[in-house]
Structure formats: C-alpha cells, structure tokens
Design an enzyme around this catalytic site. Structure first.
Site, PDB file in Angstrom:
ATOM      1  N   GLU A   1      43.369  44.714  37.259  1.00  0.00           N
ATOM      2  CA  GLU A   1      42.019  45.283  37.189  1.00  0.00           C
ATOM      3  C   GLU A   1      41.917  46.575  38.004  1.00  0.00           C
ATOM      4  OE1 GLU A   1      39.238  42.216  38.203  1.00  0.00           O
ATOM      5  OE2 GLU A   1      39.680  41.033  36.414  1.00  0.00           O
TER       6      GLU A   1
ATOM      7  N   GLU B   1      43.724  36.593  32.315  1.00  0.00           N
ATOM      8  CA  GLU B   1      42.731  35.750  32.982  1.00  0.00           C
ATOM      9  C   GLU B   1      41.745  35.269  31.932  1.00  0.00           C
ATOM     10  OE1 GLU B   1      40.847  37.308  36.508  1.00  0.00           O
ATOM     11  OE2 GLU B   1      42.730  38.189  37.244  1.00  0.00           O
TER      12      GLU B   1
END
Length: 832
Positions: free
Chosen positions: A450, A525
């Site tokens: 991220e 995720e």
C-alpha cells in the site's frame, strides 16, 4: 466431487507416491523424518560456519538513555541480566500494571505498548588460539535504530528494525581476552502501524573463520531444471581471500539427501590473490530427486568445504529444496509443473504474549497452526520475518511471500521508515534477498505494501528500481507488490512488477484483466467475512492465483479493527485498553475462530466439514456500535450452546457445511434440513428457541450423513484441565511448550463464558515465559504467574533452562482445585 478437489488430492498422492518410491523410510515415519530434517536445518540461515558462537545468553540490559554505556570499562554490574531474543515492550510497566499505557505515543497502532530507548551490553571472550581469524558479528533483527559498538568502537547504525545486519569486527576484538558489545536501541516516536516490539528480538551470533572463507551470506543455490528423473542444482559461491598471499583454493560441494546420503558432488579450484575474491559456479545433478512442496516438504543439504594447501579453512552447510515455480496468466501458479491455488494468510511478526521475541519454537508453532487450518501460503506483512520463521516454513511446507517495506519515501507515520528509505532501501533489499534466497518456501519477493506513491510518476520509477534490484539479486523469483489502488490509474506502477497483489480490490479483477490479460494477480489482502467472494475468482480464473485473508493469525496492534472497524467511532484515547486487532481467523493464542472453520468448508480441508455457531444475544464485547461493525469484523457468533438467562429466546444459529444439505437437531428433535452447498455459500441459518441441552448439526452429501458437530450446554465450573502441545523440549534455554488451560464442568464440557483467574506455579528446569488468553482488551500482565480465562481458556508458555530435567506447571483457581502437566527438557542440539 467438488470442482478441483479431485486434482488436488491426486497431485498430493502423486507427490507422496513418487517420494515413497525414492525412499520409503523417509515418508513412512513423518515424525522421524521431521526430526532428522530439523537436525539438518537448525543452522541453515545463512549457514554453518567453521565456528559459530551464539551470543544469545547473558546480556546486561537497562531501559533509558545512558551516558558512556558504549565504553568498554563502563560499569554495568547493576543492570538487569537477560537473554535474547528479548522484547521490552511486552513487559510490565510496573508490578501493578501490564504493558499497556493510554498515553503511549503509538496509541492503537502499537496496542498502547511503550517503546523508548534502551541499552544492551554483552561481555564475551575469544580463544587466543583464534588469533588471525576473521570475526563477523551478526544480528538477525533489532527494533529499531540500533547503534553498535565493540570495545568502544562505533561500528555503525542500522535504522530498519526488520532486516538482518552484520559487521566485520576483526580489527576491534581482542583474542584471549574479554570483549564487550554495546547496543543502543531507539524505538522513538510514531514509527509503526502495528505492534513492532522493541529491542534485540532475534538471535545474535559471531562467526569466526579463516581469512579464506565463504562470503557472509553464503552460496546462492538454485534449481534451474527440475523433473521427476533429475534436477540440475546450480551453486554460486563467493570465496574471499582476506590474507596477504595468493591462495590456491579448492571448493568441494556435496549434496546430501534427507537421510544424509551424498547424491551429488562437485570440486572446483581457483587461485585467489590476497585481498580479492572469486565467484565459483558449480552445477550438480541429482537423480530422481525428492521435490519440495507443501505436501512433501523434503529438504536437501549443501555441504561445502573450502581448503588450501591440504587444510580445510571454512565449512558451510545450507539447506535447500528442489522445486520449480512458474507464473503466467494462462496457467496460474505452478509448483513442480502442477497448478497450486494459494490459500493465503497475511501474518504480522509478533508472538502475542512473548511480544516480538522470535523464539524458534514460537515461530514454528504459528506455521504449524495455520497449516493445520488449511492454509498453504503466508504473506509476511509487512516486513521480512525472522530466519527461524522461514526455516519452519521450509520444514513444514508453507509457501511464502517475503515482503520488504510498508512505505517508501512518503510517510505513513512521522517517524517511520520513510526517513531512511532513500539511503537504505538497496541495503535492506539486499539483506532480505541474500539472507533468504535459499529458502524453497519463498515464491515471491514483495517490494512494498500500500505504497503512498503508487499513483504517481515517482512511484512508478521507484517500483521499477526496486523490482530491478530484486531481480538482479535473485532472477529465479518474480517481484510483486501489494496495492490498494488499481484500475487504469495504477497501471504505470503495477506494470513494474511481475505479479500484482490486490488489497481489497475484488471489484477490479475483471476490468483489470480485460485491460491487461497477461497480468497475474492475487488477493494480497481480503476481508474475512467475504471469504467466499474472494475465493470464487481463484477457483474460476487461472490468472487469479490465490487469496490472502487479513489476517490469518490475530496480532498485537491496530487495536480493535476487528470489532469497531478501522478508527471508527473512537474518541479520547481511542479504543484503550484494546491492544489486539481481533481480526484473525485464528486468535492470538492459536485457537480457531469461526472464520477458520468456514475455511474448512470452503477449501474442503480439515476434519470439520460441518460446524455450527450461535449469534450472541447481546454483544459479546463492550462498546459495540452496529453502525461501525464493518470491514475486518466477523459476525459475533460463537461455538456455544450455553446462554443462561435467555431460555425461550430465539437465537440465530449459523451452520457451515461442505455438503449439499445440513440438518439441525435440538435435544434429539430435528429442526429441519436446509440447502447449503456452493449456491448458498456453504451456509444455512436457523432461528432456534434456546433450551439447554444438545445442539447438533449434521452434514449430508448424496442424501447420506457424513459429518456432524455437537454443542452441549455447560454446567457450573468444576475443574481445570491442562494440556501441553509438546511434552518433550530441548534443554537449550530457548525451547518452549505451550500449555492450554481449560475451565470445565463436571462432565468435561468447556464453559465458554468462564473468566476465572488462573494462578500458575512452575517447578523444575524451566520458567514461565508468558501467559495470555486472546482477549482483545484489558490491562493484565503477560509476565505475572496468573491470567484470567477468556472463552473458557487461557495459555501458559514454558521455557526450558539449559539443564535437562522435568518441568511441572501447576494451575489453580478458586473453587476449581488444580491440575498439573509435566514437560521433559532433554539435552539435544541447540537451535539457532
């Protein structure tokens, strides 16, 4: 037959049969094989040297800034004595308080635990007979900003808390005399989004070797050609000559099979001038190899000797696996030529009641538990793990994504790694790849998670640089990144890596594939509550190679995201005293939660092909806000039919079933069958008026009952029951046994609401390393010899001393009497 299940079973059987043909004794007794392989792998990273000296014992420790503590003659006699691995953030803040503090600067991110500055000092002697040898000082991990001195000489600073580092201390040590290592550790400010721990939390050692020796990180072992008939093993070994003279060096490399039999050998020689090095390239052939896989994690050992003038100068043993990996959008991920779907768990690095301390057994146990829950892959979030963790993945058969960073040059917190990225990213990537490259479990190198730059031109350039550097260090594995922004705006960034991880981007799988049909992707995720939806495209499309749930194992830090969502509805000090995320399929103690039982059904793994849970009639944890119960949360359901005070009330019962139908029974009376199966996401629900007794769910396939699950109403608390995961451990001062304590009624039924205070006493050759219960909030100590039960259970961890003998743990509780368990500590080879 479930789509794909027959192929999975067939491939697993083929693996076992092929390996059986090559050596029935290796497969026939898996326990003995595991012990033998453990003996070979206990020092596999970065390898066995001519002499390796553990520095884990007898450090002096003081928390707080100290003036002059780096000097050799500094008086540390009053400091606390301890051994590493050590994490001070998990320790009590005072005798009356556990480790959490509402004013902790990391707040919810680090579970309200406290960092700060501390010093470690270690006194050690070097044999005078070693004069003239080279000495390397190796740290597998220190969190963070470690400054290191030897005999008062500053060796350097290592900012990143998750990468191994080492120093050549030859010019600074004294042979035949006492030496002092001093380490200042500075975990200051807001530098992490999760629990990091603080201190020298991984192993430390010295390598003492001849001036002519194998380079610190050891050989690079690859298997470029692999088949059932033969495998080519390529070994690249850098040998350094740090003497003043030309040396005629011979490198002998032998491959040993799991039984210790030599199956291949190569000899190479070269003249190496003083102060230079030589890279040896050797190719060895292994006939009819055992292939490493999750079903058959068989390891070989590369045994090397460096010699000159008929004298052995250095030795190295490196474990590796023979296997091939391939990735493409047409065939997905193939291991040894067979498609494998990644059933993935994201996992942080902490060991709950032990904090970040990377005890080898604690690391191994987490891998054992997630594998038993049906996972075959772990994404190390968001940093390189300990060497012990990867050793366990190799031994037990767990695929790994090894991840480097959570941020690059743009910050997520004020004092995080972005302060050091520009100067250190190359060295930290090199540390990760060079340390870990021989682990067969690792299939992907992740350059980040991220990353804030992911939609910028700068981000695409950095991604290209990092990915290229990783490939230059190891061209045998693809580079990946975990992105939470995809779509056209992310293409420039994502095109720099070979395989793309999608964090919570399920809706973009189809459109991104249409735009870039060659992209290989996976869910890096996903939300546990949406397991079916995230798994469906993995089964349906080869370019989607797997899914990694956030998270497989519960963890310290990011407190309460599994109950409140992320930063939802907080005020004041936030969710204090919550310190656990509470979003794991498996809780912090290692007990399966309902989400893990759902995966048993979804993946057809494990024994629980039907399971039943009851929604709590009122919130089971405090401060519940239904408007904020989202994202990483899971329904508030429990494996309990004990709900006193709710007799006659209608309770929701959720049944997970892999079969076509499920039937529910209450006290022997059928409440009807309902369709489950894929069309119903393997789930059925009933509204059942609560009446004490027995609730039973039965699963059916083709009209025949083939599985059942029983919940019984518990009576009053009557006794304790203790059970140890291992009744024999090594007397090495590191090994552990985890003891589960259960509160039972007179019939032996677990009491799910029990919160009795359990007191512990340890006798014999061991100590209490930690206690916990998985409860996500509270201020209890992880170190004191007592713990309340949560959901009727708690956990105590025993640690051996260095003396063989019996270790007896006794647990007592008011009105429940006591129970004991005895563990034997035995003399055996020490772990790293």
């Amino acid at each position: 037959m479930i789509p794909g299940l027959s192929l999975v079973i067939l491939n697993a059987v083929k693996d076992l049969v092929e390996n059986w043909k090559k050596g029935a004794d290796v497969i026939a007794d898996n326990g003995k094989r595991a012990l033998w392989i453990w003996g070979l792998t206990m020092l596999c990273t970065p390898g066995v040297r001519a002499e390796r000296i553990s520095l884990n014992r007898d450090w002096r420790f003081l928390k707080g800034p100290v003036s002059g503590a780096q000097e050799t003659d500094f008086d540390d006699s009053a400091w606390r004595r301890l051994s590493v691995p050590h994490d001070w953030s998990i320790e009590d803040l005072s005798p009356q308080r556990g480790p959490v503090d509402p004013c902790a600067v990391g707040a919810h991110n680090t579970g309200y635990t406290v960092g700060g500055t501390a010093w470690y000092r270690k006194h050690f002697a070097l044999d005078g007979a070693s004069t003239g040898q080279r000495v390397h000082l190796h740290f597998d991990g220190v969190y963070m900003n470690a400054d290191v001195w030897v005999n008062g000489v500053h060796l350097g600073n290592h900012p990143y808390g998750y990468t191994a580092f080492w120093y050549d201390v030859t010019p600074h040590v004294r042979f035949g005399a006492t030496n002092v290592v001093a380490v200042e550790v500075k975990n200051e400010g807001v530098n992490s989004r999760w629990y990091s721990g603080s201190g020298i939390y991984r192993s430390v050692w010295l390598d003492v070797m001849d001036p002519v020796h194998i380079e610190h990180w050891g050989p690079a072992v690859t298997t470029p050609q692999v088949s059932a008939d033969s495998a080519q093993v390529h070994v690249r070994t850098e040998v350094l000559n740090e003497s003043d003279n030309l040396q005629a060096v011979i490198l002998r490399s032998r491959i040993l099979d799991p039984n210790g039999k030599m199956v291949a050998e190569n000899r190479a020689d070269a003249g190496i001038t003083g102060g230079a090095s030589h890279s040896f390239e050797q190719s060895l052939t292994v006939n009819r190899p055992w292939l490493w896989s999750p079903q058959s994690p068989i390891l070989y050992t590369l045994s090397q000797e460096v010699s000159a003038a008929e004298r052995v100068l250095d030795r190295r043993q490196t474990t590796f696996g023979i296997r091939s990996i391939e990735f493409d959008a047409e065939h997905g991920f193939r291991l040894n030529g067979r498609e494998v779907l990644l059933k993935g768990a994201c996992m942080h690095h902490d060991n709950y009641m032990l904090g970040a301390a990377a005890y080898p057994r604690a690391e191994e146990r987490r891998v054992e538990i997630v594998k038993a829950a049906g996972f075959n892959a772990i994404r190390c979030a968001h940093n390189p793990p300990s060497a012990a963790f990867l050793d366990a993945c190799d031994r037990l058969g767990m695929l790994v994504i090894d991840e480097a960073f959570d941020q690059w040059s743009r910050r997520k917190n004020r004092q995080d790694y972005h302060l050091y990225f520009d100067e250190w990213w190359r060295r930290d990537l090199e540390s990760m790849v060079l340390r870990d490259r021989n682990h067969p479990s690792i299939i992907l190198w992740s350059i980040g998670n991220e990353i804030p730059e992911q939609r910028s031109e700068q981000g695409a350039k950095l991604a290209a640089q990092l990915a290229a550097h990783v490939r230059s260090l190891d061209p045998t594995r693809p580079a990946t990144v975990a992105a939470n922004m995809s779509g056209p705006a992310g293409d420039a960034f994502l095109s720099q890596v070979d395989v793309v991880g999608y964090n919570y981007q399920l809706d973009n799988y189809t459109s991104d594939h249409a735009r870039d049909p060659n992209r290989v992707m996976y869910g890096s995720e996903s939300f546990p509550r949406d397991a079916f939806d995230y798994w469906a495209p993995v089964e349906a499309h080869p370019h989607v190679i797997g899914d990694f749930v956030w998270t497989g194992f519960d963890y310290l830090g990011e407190a309460s995201i599994g109950w409140f969502g992320y930063k939802q509805g907080w005020s004041g000090t936030g969710p204090y005293p919550w310190h656990i995320a509470y979003c794991g399929d498996i809780d912090a103690c290692g007990f399966k939660r309902p989400a893990a039982f759902y995966r048993d059904v979804l993946w057809r793994t494990g024994r629980n092909q039907v399971s039943a849970f009851v929604k709590s009639p009122e919130p089971s944890l405090p401060n519940f806000d239904p408007n904020n119960h989202l994202l990483w949360t899971y329904p508030d359901i429990h494996p309990s039919w004990t709900w006193p005070g709710h007799e006659g009330e209608s309770l929701e019962v959720v049944v997970y079933c892999a079969g076509e139908q499920a039937e529910l029974f209450l006290n022997g009376a059928s409440l009807g069958r309902k369709a489950t199966g894929r069309d119903n996401k393997y789930t059925a629900t009933w509204q059942v008026p609560y009446a004490p007794g027995e609730l039973k769910a039965v699963g059916y396939t083709d009209g025949r009952a083939n599985s059942e699950w029983v919940l019984k109403t518990a009576g009053a608390p009557a006794r304790l029951r203790l059970s140890a995961d291992r009744t024999e451990i090594a007397a090495d001062g590191l090994d552990l046994s985890y003891v589960t304590v259960e509160v039972l009624d007179a019939q032996g039924v677990l009491i799910p609401q029990a919160e009795n205070l359990i007191r512990f006493e340890v006798q014999g050759q061991g100590a209490l390393a930690g206690v916990g219960n998985g409860k996500p909030y509270g201020t209890e100590s992880f170190r004191q010899p007592q713990r309340t039960a949560f959901n009727g259970r708690c956990l105590a961890v025993l640690k051996s001393t260095r003396q063989p003998g019996a270790i007896t743990l006794t647990a007592t509780a008011d009105g429940l009497g006591s129970d004991s368990v005895t563990v034997q500590a035995v003399a055996r080879a020490s772990r790293p």
